[in-house]
Scaffold this motif. Structure first.
Motif, PDB file in Angstrom:
ATOM      1  N   PRO A 202     -14.543  -6.091  -7.052  1.00  9.07           N
ATOM      2  CA  PRO A 202     -15.449  -6.732  -6.162  1.00  9.07           C
ATOM      3  C   PRO A 202     -15.371  -6.196  -4.633  1.00  9.07           C
ATOM      4  CG  PRO A 202     -13.678  -8.282  -6.582  1.00  9.07           C
ATOM      5  CD  PRO A 202     -13.441  -6.884  -7.603  1.00  9.07           C
ATOM      6  N   ARG A 203     -16.369  -6.304  -3.921  1.00  4.62           N
ATOM      7  CA  ARG A 203     -16.350  -5.366  -2.558  1.00  4.62           C
ATOM      8  C   ARG A 203     -15.451  -6.325  -1.841  1.00  4.62           C
ATOM      9  NH1 ARG A 203     -19.561  -1.406  -2.124  1.00  4.62           N
ATOM     10  NH2 ARG A 203     -19.537  -1.411   0.347  1.00  4.62           N
ATOM     11  N   LEU A 204     -14.793  -5.710  -0.732  1.00  9.71           N
ATOM     12  CA  LEU A 204     -13.936  -6.321   0.306  1.00  9.71           C
ATOM     13  C   LEU A 204     -14.322  -5.542   1.630  1.00  9.71           C
ATOM     14  CD1 LEU A 204     -11.565  -8.432   0.524  1.00  9.71           C
ATOM     15  CD2 LEU A 204     -10.025  -6.387   0.699  1.00  9.71           C
ATOM     16  N   HIS A 205     -14.963  -6.489   2.658  1.00 11.77           N
ATOM     17  CA  HIS A 205     -15.413  -5.720   3.857  1.00 11.77           C
ATOM     18  C   HIS A 205     -14.130  -6.002   4.923  1.00 11.77           C
ATOM     19  CE1 HIS A 205     -19.384  -5.214   2.357  1.00 11.77           C
ATOM     20  NE2 HIS A 205     -19.141  -6.437   1.631  1.00 11.77           N
ATOM     21  N   ARG A 206     -13.363  -4.971   4.745  1.00 11.20           N
ATOM     22  CA  ARG A 206     -12.342  -5.140   5.801  1.00 11.20           C
ATOM     23  C   ARG A 206     -11.770  -3.571   6.245  1.00 11.20           C
ATOM     24  NH1 ARG A 206      -8.038  -9.872   4.131  1.00 11.20           N
ATOM     25  NH2 ARG A 206      -7.007  -8.527   5.644  1.00 11.20           N
ATOM     26  N   ARG A 207     -11.304  -3.590   7.484  1.00 11.56           N
ATOM     27  CA  ARG A 207     -11.036  -2.259   8.237  1.00 11.56           C
ATOM     28  C   ARG A 207      -9.450  -1.933   8.233  1.00 11.56           C
ATOM     29  NH1 ARG A 207     -15.676  -0.134  11.883  1.00 11.56           N
ATOM     30  NH2 ARG A 207     -17.463  -0.337  10.509  1.00 11.56           N
ATOM     31  N   ASP A 208      -8.751  -2.925   7.879  1.00 13.51           N
ATOM     32  CA  ASP A 208      -7.518  -2.869   8.032  1.00 13.51           C
ATOM     33  C   ASP A 208      -6.737  -2.204   7.099  1.00 13.51           C
ATOM     34  OD1 ASP A 208      -7.648  -4.745   6.317  1.00 13.51           O
ATOM     35  OD2 ASP A 208      -7.167  -6.566   7.298  1.00 13.51           O
ATOM     36  N   GLU A 209      -5.320  -2.213   6.820  1.00 11.25           N
ATOM     37  CA  GLU A 209      -4.525  -1.705   5.777  1.00 11.25           C
ATOM     38  C   GLU A 209      -5.003  -2.278   4.464  1.00 11.25           C
ATOM     39  OE1 GLU A 209      -3.501  -2.681   8.672  1.00 11.25           O
ATOM     40  OE2 GLU A 209      -2.161  -1.143   9.474  1.00 11.25           O
ATOM     41  N   ILE A 210      -5.225  -3.733   4.169  1.00  8.88           N
ATOM     42  CA  ILE A 210      -5.701  -4.299   3.101  1.00  8.88           C
ATOM     43  C   ILE A 210      -6.907  -3.681   2.540  1.00  8.88           C
ATOM     44  CG2 ILE A 210      -6.470  -6.502   1.782  1.00  8.88           C
ATOM     45  CD1 ILE A 210      -3.400  -6.509   2.877  1.00  8.88           C
ATOM     46  N   GLY A 211      -7.627  -3.488   3.403  1.00  6.52           N
ATOM     47  CA  GLY A 211      -8.962  -2.737   2.973  1.00  6.52           C
ATOM     48  C   GLY A 211      -8.823  -1.393   2.571  1.00  6.52           C
ATOM     49  N   LEU A 212      -7.988  -0.652   3.270  1.00  6.70           N
ATOM     50  CA  LEU A 212      -7.721   0.859   2.924  1.00  6.70           C
ATOM     51  C   LEU A 212      -7.036   0.591   1.593  1.00  6.70           C
ATOM     52  CD1 LEU A 212      -6.067   2.237   5.931  1.00  6.70           C
ATOM     53  CD2 LEU A 212      -8.313   2.883   5.050  1.00  6.70           C
ATOM     54  N   LEU A 213      -6.264  -0.113   1.161  1.00  3.15           N
ATOM     55  CA  LEU A 213      -5.321  -0.181  -0.025  1.00  3.15           C
ATOM     56  C   LEU A 213      -6.410  -0.629  -1.096  1.00  3.15           C
ATOM     57  CD1 LEU A 213      -2.891  -0.263  -1.499  1.00  3.15           C
ATOM     58  CD2 LEU A 213      -2.637  -2.517  -1.090  1.00  3.15           C
ATOM     59  N   HIS A 214      -7.506  -1.577  -1.011  1.00  2.00           N
ATOM     60  CA  HIS A 214      -8.543  -1.885  -1.593  1.00  2.00           C
ATOM     61  C   HIS A 214      -9.504  -0.884  -2.079  1.00  2.00           C
ATOM     62  CE1 HIS A 214     -12.529  -3.452  -2.745  1.00  2.00           C
ATOM     63  NE2 HIS A 214     -11.721  -4.616  -3.298  1.00  2.00           N
ATOM     64  N   SER A 215      -9.748   0.177  -1.185  1.00  2.00           N
ATOM     65  CA  SER A 215     -10.626   1.247  -1.322  1.00  2.00           C
ATOM     66  C   SER A 215      -9.928   2.253  -2.141  1.00  2.00           C
ATOM     67  CB  SER A 215     -11.379   1.669  -0.164  1.00  2.00           C
ATOM     68  OG  SER A 215     -10.594   2.180   0.567  1.00  2.00           O
ATOM     69  N   ALA A 216      -8.722   2.390  -1.966  1.00  2.68           N
ATOM     70  CA  ALA A 216      -7.887   3.395  -2.624  1.00  2.68           C
ATOM     71  C   ALA A 216      -7.700   3.180  -4.451  1.00  2.68           C
ATOM     72  CB  ALA A 216      -6.425   3.467  -1.979  1.00  2.68           C
ATOM     73  N   ILE A 217      -7.534   1.518  -4.316  1.00  3.88           N
ATOM     74  CA  ILE A 217      -7.628   1.123  -5.906  1.00  3.88           C
ATOM     75  C   ILE A 217      -8.812   1.589  -6.404  1.00  3.88           C
ATOM     76  CG2 ILE A 217      -7.100  -1.035  -7.176  1.00  3.88           C
ATOM     77  CD1 ILE A 217      -5.066  -1.627  -5.328  1.00  3.88           C
ATOM     78  N   ALA A 218     -10.014   1.056  -5.716  1.00  5.73           N
ATOM     79  CA  ALA A 218     -11.430   1.121  -6.188  1.00  5.73           C
ATOM     80  C   ALA A 218     -11.590   2.644  -6.664  1.00  5.73           C
ATOM     81  CB  ALA A 218     -12.230   0.624  -5.107  1.00  5.73           C
ATOM     82  N   LYS A 219     -11.226   3.541  -5.831  1.00  8.32           N
ATOM     83  CA  LYS A 219     -11.387   4.930  -6.028  1.00  8.32           C
ATOM     84  C   LYS A 219     -10.449   5.208  -7.448  1.00  8.32           C
ATOM     85  CE  LYS A 219     -12.163   7.107  -1.828  1.00  8.32           C
ATOM     86  NZ  LYS A 219     -11.575   7.255  -0.348  1.00  8.32           N
ATOM     87  N   MET A 220      -9.509   4.548  -7.619  1.00  4.40           N
ATOM     88  CA  MET A 220      -8.568   4.909  -8.511  1.00  4.40           C
ATOM     89  C   MET A 220      -9.293   4.647  -9.804  1.00  4.40           C
ATOM     90  SD  MET A 220      -4.626   3.830  -9.254  1.00  4.40           S
ATOM     91  CE  MET A 220      -5.199   2.318  -9.845  1.00  4.40           C
ATOM     92  N   VAL A 221      -9.739   3.189  -9.825  1.00  4.99           N
ATOM     93  CA  VAL A 221     -10.437   2.748 -10.858  1.00  4.99           C
ATOM     94  C   VAL A 221     -11.838   3.972 -11.316  1.00  4.99           C
ATOM     95  CG1 VAL A 221     -11.645   0.826 -11.722  1.00  4.99           C
ATOM     96  CG2 VAL A 221      -9.891   0.589 -10.329  1.00  4.99           C
ATOM     97  N   ASP A 222     -12.575   4.284 -10.321  1.00  7.69           N
ATOM     98  CA  ASP A 222     -13.652   5.073 -10.767  1.00  7.69           C
ATOM     99  C   ASP A 222     -13.304   6.250 -11.179  1.00  7.69           C
ATOM    100  OD1 ASP A 222     -15.460   3.062  -9.466  1.00  7.69           O
ATOM    101  OD2 ASP A 222     -15.605   4.176  -7.476  1.00  7.69           O
ATOM    102  N   ARG A 223     -11.945   6.930 -10.740  1.00  6.90           N
ATOM    103  CA  ARG A 223     -11.565   8.110 -11.378  1.00  6.90           C
ATOM    104  C   ARG A 223     -11.151   7.804 -13.132  1.00  6.90           C
ATOM    105  NH1 ARG A 223      -9.854  11.000  -6.588  1.00  6.90           N
ATOM    106  NH2 ARG A 223     -12.166  11.297  -5.796  1.00  6.90           N
ATOM    107  N   LEU A 224     -10.490   6.877 -13.180  1.00  4.25           N
ATOM    108  CA  LEU A 224     -10.081   6.400 -14.415  1.00  4.25           C
ATOM    109  C   LEU A 224     -11.144   5.996 -15.554  1.00  4.25           C
ATOM    110  CD1 LEU A 224      -6.901   3.738 -13.696  1.00  4.25           C
ATOM    111  CD2 LEU A 224      -6.990   5.985 -14.751  1.00  4.25           C
ATOM    112  N   ARG A 225     -12.185   5.429 -14.579  1.00  2.40           N
ATOM    113  CA  ARG A 225     -13.417   5.302 -15.535  1.00  2.40           C
ATOM    114  C   ARG A 225     -14.093   6.642 -16.288  1.00  2.40           C
ATOM    115  NH1 ARG A 225     -16.624   2.691 -12.494  1.00  2.40           N
ATOM    116  NH2 ARG A 225     -15.125   1.090 -12.269  1.00  2.40           N
ATOM    117  N   GLU A 226     -14.246   7.468 -15.064  1.00  2.40           N
ATOM    118  CA  GLU A 226     -14.727   8.830 -15.494  1.00  2.40           C
ATOM    119  C   GLU A 226     -14.013   9.474 -16.552  1.00  2.40           C
ATOM    120  OE1 GLU A 226     -15.188  10.951 -11.587  1.00  2.40           O
ATOM    121  OE2 GLU A 226     -16.538   9.481 -10.990  1.00  2.40           O
TER     122      GLU A 226
END
Ligand SMILES: Nc1ncnc2c1ncn2[C@@H]1O[C@H](COP(=O)(O)OP(=O)(O)OP(=O)(O)O)[C@@H](O)[C@H]1O
Ligand SMILES: [Mg+2]
Length: 484
Positions: A202-226
């Motif tokens: 699910p989307r998380l609109h944050r620009r802090d460290e938590i937001g960075l961590l979230h987007s890194a995990i989201a990217k990892m999930v995308d890569r894994l899915r591909e």
């Protein structure tokens, strides 16, 4: 325990320790100040009383001296005032004080008795002069002062604690909302990923460290899915290639074996058929025998057909390659098969459209089409419509063992028959696979069609819905000069 709470406990632990230390030091300081104040007041009072008491004693009037002290005592209810003798008899004052006073003239001595809690402050004011061994003793308990100091310090302690606990609790709540909750959600998602679920985060609109961590995990999930999709695609392609290879190998093995047998059987079968025809056609043959001879001839013919099919399975590829007008082949095959089909209530419709030329073997291509049309007719025991249509198409992705071409001719054979159940769709091209009764089908029709399609660098695609019908599509490259 959560991080925010741990930090909070450490912080509060430190705070309480510091406050306790500060309270203890403050208590000590306050107590010293109070003792000093009391001593100062006692000295002042002692000094004030001294002249009157000394004068009374000079007149040997002990009663008058006592009276002076009594009056003073009434004004200072908290202070005990009396006369003490510092002489060798040691009357009254503690010995150490008595000793301390000896020879000090009129200098006062203050002594705090701590043998009982909270203690008593004694001040001895020597009369000096005519009565060097006599002193005025002023005694005041520290109890009241002690209680006041303790109350003050405790009040301050509680206020400080309350002031510290409020923001700390707020910090825990805000920390939990800002850090604890999103981190817990991320941990839950990570556990799901570890368990193999690769749903979109699910989307998380944050620009802090938590937001960075979230987007890194989201990217990892995308890569894994591909990566997973890619692996699945590759596995599927490999399985398909293996299946086709196995099928091709099976066909080749059957073909080699069958070729030997068929070769040996061909000649004797022709002899049997020929002799049976001779018996059938001889004038002297009785009718009963003639019927038997006809049956022998028909069966011998059937066996010859089987032998021919077997031989075609082992046929060397690219046997004859000439331009073949497929429109004509389709028309001829349809004309040839229509009479029998009509008897079974099947109407065959051919739609050849624009003519297309294929480079190959005309007889083999006609055989391929015949096998498909016959299957279609046989799949409609209650009759129906069978359509054969030709169309052209551009580049297609062929099966792994077939070289690609720029332009293809597509021949669709569509029936309204029983259809092929999905679990059998992989098997129908296997040699000797048939669902027909013994004597009705050999299971070689589609195997032969498969081999012929490969001979022409093409393939057969299948689309079937049980109960609705089947479409078998032959895809063969069009002749190069026509494609150009
Ligand atoms: N159009 C079709 N509709 C339904 N089933 C079909 C169709 N074409 C093929 N089949 C199934 O595939 C099987 C194999 O077909 P194939 O042509 O190889 O052999 P066959 O028709 O049984 O025997 P023959 O050697 O006489 O052709 C058939 O027995 C049938 O079950
Ligand atoms: Mg068949």
């Amino acid at each position: 325990m959560r991080v925010a709470l741990k930090l909070m406990v450490v912080f509060l632990g430190l705070l309480v320790t510091v406050l306790a230390l500060e309270g203890w030091l403050r208590l000590r300081r306050e107590r010293e100040v109070v003792e000093r104040d009391i001593a100062h007041e006692q000295r002042l009072l002692g000094r004030a009383l001294r002249p009157s008491v000394r004068a009374a004693l000079r007149d040997d009037d002990l009663v008058a001296a006592q009276e002076v002290l009594h009056v003073a005592q009434e004004g200072e209810a908290e202070v005990g005032i009396r006369l003490v003798d510092l002489g060798p008899t040691g009357l009254g004052a503690p010995p150490s004080v008595a000793l301390g006073l000896t020879g000090r003239g009129e200098r006062e001595v203050t002594y705090v008795d701590r043998s009982s809690s909270p203690g008593i402050v004694y001040t001895y004011v020597p009369l000096g002069g005519d009565a060097p061994a006599t002193a005025i003793e002023l005694a005041e308990s520290l109890e009241k002062a002690e209680t006041r100091i303790r109350h003050g310090t405790m009040g301050l302690l509680w206020t400080t604690l309350a002031v510290a606990f409020g923001p700390a609790s707020l910090a825990v709540l805000v920390g939990n909302w800002l850090v604890g909750r999103p981190v817990r959600q991320l941990v839950a998602h990570t556990e799901q990923i570890a368990a193999g679920s690769l749903d979109v985060l699910p989307r998380l609109h944050r620009r802090d460290e938590i937001g960075l961590l979230h987007s890194a995990i989201a990217k990892m999930v995308d890569r894994l899915r591909e990566a997973r999709a890619e692996t699945e695609r590759e596995t599927e392609a490999r399985l398909e290639a293996e299946r086709r290879l196995r099928h091709g190998e099976r066909l080749a093995a059957v073909g080699t074996l069958a070729a030997g047998v068929a070769h040996e059987l061909g000649t004797p079968l022709q002899v049997v058929g020929g002799r049976a025809r001779m018996i059938e056609e001889a004038k002297e043959t009785p009718d009963g025998l003639r019927r038997h001879a006809r049956i022998v001839r028909t069966e011998a013919k059937r066996m010859e057909r089987i032998v021919r099919s077997l031989l075609s399975l082992s046929r060397p590829r690219h046997s004859v390659r000439r331009p073949v007008a497929m429109g004509t082949v389709v028309t001829e095959v349809v004309e040839h098969l229509s009479p029998n089909a009509e008897k079974a209530g099947v109407v065959i419709e051919a739609e050849v459209g624009e003519a297309a030329t294929v480079l190959g073997d005309r007889d083999h291509l006609a055989q391929l089409l015949t096998n498909l049309v016959q299957n279609g007719v046989q799949a409609m025991p209650a009759g129906g419509r069978l359509q054969v249509s030709l169309s052209r198409c551009g580049a297609l992705e062929p099966p792994p063992d077939v070289p690609p071409h720029e332009r293809y001719l597509r021949i669709d054979v569509r029936d309204q028959g029983v259809g092929i159940p999905p679990e059998l769709q992989d098997e129908i091209f296997d040699p000797f696979f048939t669902t027909k009764d013994v004597g009705q089908g050999t299971g070689l029709g589609l195997s032969v069609a498969f081999v012929i399609a490969r001979e022409h660098e093409g393939w057969i695609a299948l689309e079937s819905s049980p109960g609705e019908g089947t479409t078998l599509s032959v895809l063969v490259p069009v002749a190069p000069e026509e494609a150009a």
